[in-house]
Design an enzyme around this catalytic site. Structure first.
Site, PDB file in Angstrom:
ATOM      1  N   HIS A 117      46.849  26.076  25.801  1.00 14.61           N
ATOM      2  CA  HIS A 117      48.238  25.635  25.980  1.00 14.61           C
ATOM      3  C   HIS A 117      48.255  24.268  26.647  1.00 14.61           C
ATOM      4  O   HIS A 117      47.368  23.933  27.428  1.00 14.61           O
ATOM      5  CB  HIS A 117      49.033  26.647  26.801  1.00 14.61           C
ATOM      6  CG  HIS A 117      48.370  27.004  28.104  1.00 14.61           C
ATOM      7  ND1 HIS A 117      47.363  27.941  28.180  1.00 14.61           N
ATOM      8  CD2 HIS A 117      48.554  26.538  29.355  1.00 14.61           C
ATOM      9  CE1 HIS A 117      46.953  28.038  29.433  1.00 14.61           C
ATOM     10  NE2 HIS A 117      47.654  27.187  30.165  1.00 14.61           N
ATOM     11  N   ASP A 152      57.584  27.532  30.641  1.00 12.08           N
ATOM     12  CA  ASP A 152      56.651  28.192  31.553  1.00 12.08           C
ATOM     13  C   ASP A 152      57.457  29.009  32.543  1.00 12.08           C
ATOM     14  O   ASP A 152      58.458  28.523  33.092  1.00 12.08           O
ATOM     15  CB  ASP A 152      55.801  27.147  32.282  1.00 12.08           C
ATOM     16  CG  ASP A 152      54.623  27.767  33.026  1.00 12.08           C
ATOM     17  OD1 ASP A 152      54.862  28.655  33.880  1.00 12.08           O
ATOM     18  OD2 ASP A 152      53.477  27.362  32.775  1.00 12.08           O
ATOM     19  N   ILE A 153      57.050  30.231  32.775  1.00  8.09           N
ATOM     20  CA  ILE A 153      57.772  31.104  33.688  1.00  8.09           C
ATOM     21  C   ILE A 153      57.789  30.505  35.102  1.00  8.09           C
ATOM     22  O   ILE A 153      58.714  30.756  35.879  1.00  8.09           O
ATOM     23  CB  ILE A 153      57.150  32.535  33.666  1.00  8.09           C
ATOM     24  CG1 ILE A 153      58.155  33.573  34.112  1.00  8.09           C
ATOM     25  CG2 ILE A 153      55.861  32.615  34.437  1.00  8.09           C
ATOM     26  CD1 ILE A 153      59.222  33.858  33.095  1.00  8.09           C
ATOM     27  N   ASN A 188      44.486  22.526  30.795  1.00  4.52           N
ATOM     28  CA  ASN A 188      43.349  23.047  31.553  1.00  4.52           C
ATOM     29  C   ASN A 188      42.439  23.833  30.618  1.00  4.52           C
ATOM     30  O   ASN A 188      42.918  24.660  29.837  1.00  4.52           O
ATOM     31  CB  ASN A 188      43.837  23.967  32.679  1.00  4.52           C
ATOM     32  CG  ASN A 188      44.731  23.248  33.673  1.00  4.52           C
ATOM     33  OD1 ASN A 188      44.570  22.060  33.901  1.00  4.52           O
ATOM     34  ND2 ASN A 188      45.668  23.968  34.266  1.00  4.52           N
ATOM     35  N   GLN A 203      42.173  26.859  34.315  1.00  3.18           N
ATOM     36  CA  GLN A 203      42.844  27.620  33.262  1.00  3.18           C
ATOM     37  C   GLN A 203      42.951  29.070  33.710  1.00  3.18           C
ATOM     38  O   GLN A 203      41.961  29.663  34.172  1.00  3.18           O
ATOM     39  CB  GLN A 203      42.061  27.533  31.943  1.00  3.18           C
ATOM     40  CG  GLN A 203      42.789  28.202  30.782  1.00  3.18           C
ATOM     41  CD  GLN A 203      42.057  28.038  29.450  1.00  3.18           C
ATOM     42  OE1 GLN A 203      40.940  27.518  29.387  1.00  3.18           O
ATOM     43  NE2 GLN A 203      42.695  28.477  28.376  1.00  3.18           N
ATOM     44  N   HIS A 252      50.636  21.857  29.030  1.00  5.98           N
ATOM     45  CA  HIS A 252      51.789  21.829  29.925  1.00  5.98           C
ATOM     46  C   HIS A 252      52.529  20.500  29.767  1.00  5.98           C
ATOM     47  O   HIS A 252      51.917  19.435  29.858  1.00  5.98           O
ATOM     48  CB  HIS A 252      51.331  21.889  31.391  1.00  5.98           C
ATOM     49  CG  HIS A 252      50.649  23.141  31.808  1.00  5.98           C
ATOM     50  ND1 HIS A 252      51.290  24.164  32.460  1.00  5.98           N
ATOM     51  CD2 HIS A 252      49.357  23.537  31.698  1.00  5.98           C
ATOM     52  CE1 HIS A 252      50.432  25.131  32.747  1.00  5.98           C
ATOM     53  NE2 HIS A 252      49.249  24.775  32.286  1.00  5.98           N
TER      54      HIS A 252
HETATM   55  P1  5GP Z   1      47.017  27.568  33.206  1.00  6.74           P
HETATM   56  O1  5GP Z   1      46.761  27.759  34.677  1.00  6.74           O
HETATM   57  O2  5GP Z   1      46.198  28.538  32.367  1.00  6.74           O
HETATM   58  O3  5GP Z   1      46.876  26.141  32.754  1.00  6.74           O
HETATM   59  O4  5GP Z   1      48.550  27.894  33.008  1.00  6.74           O
HETATM   60  C1  5GP Z   1      49.025  29.144  32.619  1.00  6.74           C
HETATM   61  C2  5GP Z   1      50.513  29.077  32.749  1.00  6.74           C
HETATM   62  O5  5GP Z   1      51.068  30.200  32.077  1.00  6.74           O
HETATM   63  C3  5GP Z   1      51.010  29.148  34.199  1.00  6.74           C
HETATM   64  O6  5GP Z   1      51.716  27.942  34.517  1.00  6.74           O
HETATM   65  C4  5GP Z   1      51.906  30.378  34.218  1.00  6.74           C
HETATM   66  O7  5GP Z   1      53.078  30.208  34.971  1.00  6.74           O
HETATM   67  C5  5GP Z   1      52.222  30.591  32.759  1.00  6.74           C
HETATM   68  N1  5GP Z   1      52.474  31.983  32.415  1.00  6.74           N
HETATM   69  C6  5GP Z   1      51.706  33.066  32.732  1.00  6.74           C
HETATM   70  N2  5GP Z   1      52.242  34.194  32.228  1.00  6.74           N
HETATM   71  C7  5GP Z   1      53.378  33.826  31.580  1.00  6.74           C
HETATM   72  C8  5GP Z   1      54.373  34.556  30.863  1.00  6.74           C
HETATM   73  O8  5GP Z   1      54.321  35.776  30.704  1.00  6.74           O
HETATM   74  N3  5GP Z   1      55.395  33.836  30.323  1.00  6.74           N
HETATM   75  C9  5GP Z   1      55.490  32.486  30.474  1.00  6.74           C
HETATM   76  N4  5GP Z   1      56.546  31.881  29.917  1.00  6.74           N
HETATM   77  N5  5GP Z   1      54.575  31.759  31.145  1.00  6.74           N
HETATM   78  C10 5GP Z   1      53.530  32.424  31.699  1.00  6.74           C
END
Ligand code: 5GP
Ligand code: ZN
Length: 144
Positions: free
Chosen positions: A100, A30-31, A87, A94, A102
């Site tokens: 995805h 994750d970035i 999420n 989400q 985590h």
């Molecule tokens: P969510 O909030 O949908 O559960 O998590 C999305 C996750 O995707 C976040 O933790 C965010 O940091 C990660 N993310 C968003 N854009 C990118 C990207 O371009 N590359 C990577 N490696 N992670 C990303």
């Protein structure tokens, strides 16, 4: 899906630090690195959330999580736990609508992961070489 950031990562149009890959699944850092080693496990097939999985896709994705989790745990001696989070829907926080999971390692000494588990973006603390070191260390610990 053309406009999906994770589909672009899967297709190699956007770079990522890949922890694990097979025909059906990709795992990459994750970035944001909520803690050091924070990894996302995604199906290569574009599905928005858990409500769109069938049993076969669930088996493909979720069956890989224990081995990836063990590798993340093994990559640093202070990793003693793991939060696994998924999420589904904006109401459930989400933000990327390609499903995805985590994997968030937990360190016995939070001065090592540096931040503790706060849902904050820490990517400003990581340079490309830091992500590279983390991903290489985890990959070395993958079984098989
Ligand atoms: P969510 O909030 O949908 O559960 O998590 C999305 C996750 O995707 C976040 O933790 C965010 O940091 C990660 N993310 C968003 N854009 C990118 C990207 O371009 N590359 C990577 N490696 N992670 C990303
Ligand atoms: Zn997608």
């Amino acid at each position: 899906m053309t406009d999906c950031i994770f589909c672009k990562i899967i297709q190699g149009e956007i770079p990522s630090y890949k922890v694990y890959e097979d025909e059906k699944v990709l795992a990459f850092l994750d970035i944001s690195q909520v803690t050091k080693g924070h990894t996302l496990v995604v199906p290569k097939k574009h599905v928005e959330n858990i409500f769109e999985y069938d049993e076969a896709l669930a088996a493909d994705v979720f069956s890989k999580i224990p081995a990836i989790s063990r590798a993340i745990r093994a990559h640093h001696p202070a990793v003693k736990g793991m939060n696994i989070l998924n999420n589904n829907g904006s109401l459930a926080y989400q933000s990327v609508f390609h499903s995805h999971v985590h994997l968030i390692p937990r360190y016995e000494d939070e001065s090592i992961d540096g931040f503790g588990l706060k849902w904050e973006t820490h990517n400003e603390h990581y340079q490309p070489e830091d992500y590279q070191t983390i991903v290489e260390t985890i990959k070395e610990k993958m079984e098989g």
